[in-house]
Design a protein around this motif. Sequence first.
Motif, PDB file in Angstrom:
ATOM      1  N   UNK A 150      17.056  11.710   1.587  1.00  0.00           N
ATOM      2  CA  UNK A 150      15.644  12.008   1.792  1.00  0.00           C
ATOM      3  C   UNK A 150      14.784  11.139   0.887  1.00  0.00           C
ATOM      4  N   UNK A 151      13.560  10.855   1.358  1.00  0.00           N
ATOM      5  CA  UNK A 151      12.630  10.029   0.603  1.00  0.00           C
ATOM      6  C   UNK A 151      11.224  10.590   0.721  1.00  0.00           C
ATOM      7  N   UNK A 152      10.432  10.324  -0.296  1.00  0.00           N
ATOM      8  CA  UNK A 152       9.019  10.622  -0.274  1.00  0.00           C
ATOM      9  C   UNK A 152       8.299   9.300  -0.080  1.00  0.00           C
ATOM     10  N   UNK A 153       7.512   9.197   0.989  1.00  0.00           N
ATOM     11  CA  UNK A 153       6.737   7.989   1.228  1.00  0.00           C
ATOM     12  C   UNK A 153       5.278   8.367   1.035  1.00  0.00           C
ATOM     13  N   UNK A 175       0.814  -1.210   0.000  1.00  0.00           N
ATOM     14  CA  UNK A 175       0.000   0.000   0.000  1.00  0.00           C
ATOM     15  C   UNK A 175       0.849   1.263   0.000  1.00  0.00           C
ATOM     16  N   UNK A 176       2.161   1.127   0.220  1.00  0.00           N
ATOM     17  CA  UNK A 176       3.035   2.280   0.406  1.00  0.00           C
ATOM     18  C   UNK A 176       4.155   2.246  -0.630  1.00  0.00           C
ATOM     19  N   UNK A 177       4.492   3.420  -1.150  1.00  0.00           N
ATOM     20  CA  UNK A 177       5.580   3.562  -2.117  1.00  0.00           C
ATOM     21  C   UNK A 177       6.622   4.509  -1.525  1.00  0.00           C
ATOM     22  N   UNK A 178       7.907   4.169  -1.683  1.00  0.00           N
ATOM     23  CA  UNK A 178       9.001   5.030  -1.230  1.00  0.00           C
ATOM     24  C   UNK A 178       9.799   5.457  -2.460  1.00  0.00           C
ATOM     25  N   UNK A 179       9.911   6.776  -2.644  1.00  0.00           N
ATOM     26  CA  UNK A 179      10.690   7.340  -3.748  1.00  0.00           C
ATOM     27  C   UNK A 179      11.848   8.130  -3.165  1.00  0.00           C
ATOM     28  N   UNK A 180      13.051   7.870  -3.629  1.00  0.00           N
ATOM     29  CA  UNK A 180      14.218   8.588  -3.123  1.00  0.00           C
ATOM     30  C   UNK A 180      14.314   9.955  -3.797  1.00  0.00           C
ATOM     31  N   UNK A 181      14.611  10.981  -2.991  1.00  0.00           N
ATOM     32  CA  UNK A 181      14.651  12.356  -3.485  1.00  0.00           C
ATOM     33  C   UNK A 181      16.052  12.918  -3.602  1.00  0.00           C
ATOM     34  N   UNK A 182      17.036  12.265  -3.017  1.00  0.00           N
ATOM     35  CA  UNK A 182      18.389  12.808  -3.019  1.00  0.00           C
ATOM     36  C   UNK A 182      18.788  13.221  -1.623  1.00  0.00           C
ATOM     37  N   UNK A 183      19.803  14.049  -1.524  1.00  0.00           N
ATOM     38  CA  UNK A 183      20.318  14.420  -0.205  1.00  0.00           C
ATOM     39  C   UNK A 183      19.779  15.772   0.237  1.00  0.00           C
ATOM     40  N   UNK A 184      19.666  15.928   1.563  1.00  0.00           N
ATOM     41  CA  UNK A 184      19.257  17.193   2.158  1.00  0.00           C
ATOM     42  C   UNK A 184      20.465  18.112   2.212  1.00  0.00           C
TER      43      UNK A 184
END
Length: 117
Positions: free
Chosen positions: A110-113, A94-103
Amino acid sequence: MRHRLAKGKLGRPTAHRMSMLKTAVTDLIRNERLVTTNAKAKSIRPLVEKVITRGKKGTLDQRRRASAFLSDKSMVSKVFDELASRYADRQGGYVRILKLGTRKGDASEMSLIELVR
């Protein structure tokens, strides 16, 4: 040895870590997406999936267990009414994790869940 240990401790005592994860799960259910560190996102995923699976079962016992876990009681009704019907024919994931790069500040990954539509 780390055999069969699920996720890390995130550098926090147990009570603080569990409180942080419960709040993050509640926020993810409320907003349906959350930007956080990669390690926290990986720790949040199984907790969210368990709460949604409880919602799909729909019994009073499962509602009470979800209510004990989530910090906002209105999110319990969202899980059991809205999300349970949305994921009724889905067997998990039910959940997707997308990596966004570094803070920029500390170079944390960082990731978008987000909840899958």
